[in-house]
Design an enzyme around this catalytic site. Sequence first.
Site, PDB file in Angstrom:
ATOM      1  CG  HIS A  88       9.250  62.004  38.564  1.00 56.20           C
ATOM      2  ND1 HIS A  88      10.115  62.644  37.694  1.00 56.20           N
ATOM      3  CD2 HIS A  88       8.095  62.717  38.520  1.00 56.20           C
ATOM      4  CE1 HIS A  88       9.503  63.698  37.171  1.00 56.20           C
ATOM      5  NE2 HIS A  88       8.284  63.758  37.665  1.00 56.20           N
ATOM      6  CG  HIS A 103       0.994  69.599  36.948  1.00 62.73           C
ATOM      7  ND1 HIS A 103       0.946  69.651  35.569  1.00 62.73           N
ATOM      8  CD2 HIS A 103       1.992  68.726  37.242  1.00 62.73           C
ATOM      9  CE1 HIS A 103       1.862  68.837  35.071  1.00 62.73           C
ATOM     10  NE2 HIS A 103       2.502  68.258  36.069  1.00 62.73           N
TER      11      HIS A 103
END
Length: 718
Positions: free
Chosen positions: A108, A271
């Site tokens: 992020h 993920h």
Amino acid sequence: STQSTWGTVNRQKLVGNWFKQMLKVCWLLFLVLLVSSDTVINNIVNRCVKEKECVIPPTKQEKREKALLDLDFASVKEDLKQLFHKSDPSWPSDYGNYAPFFIRMAWHCAGSYRVSDGRGGCNGGRLRFNPERSWADNTNLDKAISLLWPIKEKYGIGLSWGDLIILTGTTAIESMGGPVLGFCAGRVDEEDGSESEELGPSDIQRELYPCEVNGECKLPLGASTVGLIYVNPEGPMGQPIPDKSAEDVREVFSRMDMNDYETVALIGGGHSFGKNHGPCPNGPGPSPMEDPINPWPGLCGTGKLADAFTSGFEGPWTPTPTSWDASYFQMLLEYQWEVFVGPGGHNQWRTIGVSPTAPGPAGGRQNITMLTADVALLHDPQGSYQTLVNLFGNNLTEFSNAFKYAWYKLVSRDMGPVSRCVGNDVAPPQPFQYPLPPTPRRLADFDNVRTSVLDVLRTSQSILPPDTFAGRAFYGAWFVHLAWQCASTFRKTDFLGGCNGARIRFSPQKDWPVNVAMDKVLDLLAPVKYQFGDLLSWADLIVFAANVATEEATGTKIPFCSGRTDASEGSGSEHLTPRTYPNPLTEIQQSMRMMGLSPREMVALMGRIRSAERQKAFGYSGSWAANPYRFDNSYFKVLLKEDWEEQIAPGSGKKQYKAKGKNIYIVPTDFWVRIDPALSAIAQEYAADEGLFLEEFASAWVKLMNADRFDGPYRKVC
């Protein structure tokens, strides 16, 4: 290695700088010896030798650079690996392992990068500050920063927050068996979050980069939703429509300059680890901007571990959330998926029938789940994502190789050329770094180059009409403009652009309307290039010719740093297309920020040579300069003295300003230098002091021409 050599060379430079400073001190002492009494001499010697007061202390930048060069990154990584398997009661780790949490932090921090203007990314470490700190997508990452503070404190100023965040995420991948290509150190921390204001939400973002419908944001914004990193994982505008989500994913990842192969690898790799957090619909509580004392306390139970609320979705993606494998893709391929409303109140996806399970964050088992943006990889209207899901799901080697390159690009894209990277783990130059050939050992004799350039400068040719004055031809304004157009593509946001490489010779730069006739200027200089062959690069010639032209018009020598090399094509320039702004003042302000210039430097450079012939080629009626052979502070005198009338240039329809009763012209950005109080104050200084202007112009010019000549994160080659 190249990077080790970089460190050795720069240590030698630091020692050399200290030696030069000591020589200056010795010279001053010698002068004092000639004029001072024995008592004064003894006092000075005692202070210098015994108290070391004569030694010039290193600057803050020099201290940081030395600390960075001395930093043992291997030791930092070992400390990080120990931290991963601790669990602080203030924010306990899922699965007894902080590594997935830290991967999210690094992702992020880096994932805010957008190629449209180079803003975002983890260089600067602005994830610590608002607005990024309070983005919904960054919920609870303040805890990650807090967990890292003891390591930051231990290693001090040599370890920037930007480097620590990315190194932590990269080491976390490695610690769980994931593939790592390398680590490019050298991020320099910002002191606040002001450089993230354009990312939003902020007034300047709404002015310059408005998003009419948040969730459907367009370029030049990076994310589809202000406050998120990429797309809404629930689906477009919160609707669980996988095929539409696939289109959003492709669009938004392309704004980071990621292709389909890189996109699917990154999603699958990211993920493969950790889980989503959204165990109840109550939310995380107020953000740091709303409550800086107790941000994001979590309104589900204890707010921690199984009760933690981050994204509002709940559950892991794979049965092995702390191990590297291809199970993310295998889960997508092997099961049928249906949408349901999760405990956090958001649409997500579960398997039809019996679900595979993963360990719970604090024990027990959890069913795996997917988000709409995950299931979208099975519903790409173009079919590309489905092919890649099959490829990676059935070939772990292919997936691992794709991910390590994509991750390195993700976290290093805002670092610029490989010459800015530090450390022993730096990967070989990558395509996204647009590498250039090394500087040859032998270069042209620039005194001879000067002679040849002067001959072209003063000789009228049919290729391009010169400016003339008193019967003399002069191409000075053209040469200066070519160098300006070449170098002013530089942007300090991601260190892309600049004249090194001379990509102005190729598409797309050569086709930009602002570069009209630059191909003809290059044709003028071609005989000089061919005369010196490989000893003289186009990039050096472009900058040097402008220096020679300016020196001819001023009589003042401008320092020149040789050694640029040439690109073989124009890759990278597609991201540098000139933007249009709401008004000329904003254009000036944004341009100088992008180039890394101060207001004084920008105003000084606006006074560069601009002749009538050159201005006419760009659709204007003329220039403020009557004598193209002379370069002084006339620009500022004329700008402040005359009364200007707005008019439209015949033929081009461009707005310009004409002096009342005179055949001289300026463009809208010039006019705003006169009417903006801050810029006008600088112009007044230059109008009153020609020497000051010429001195500051030369300094600003050299700074811009050398802006892309990197020697590590802090220094330039010259």
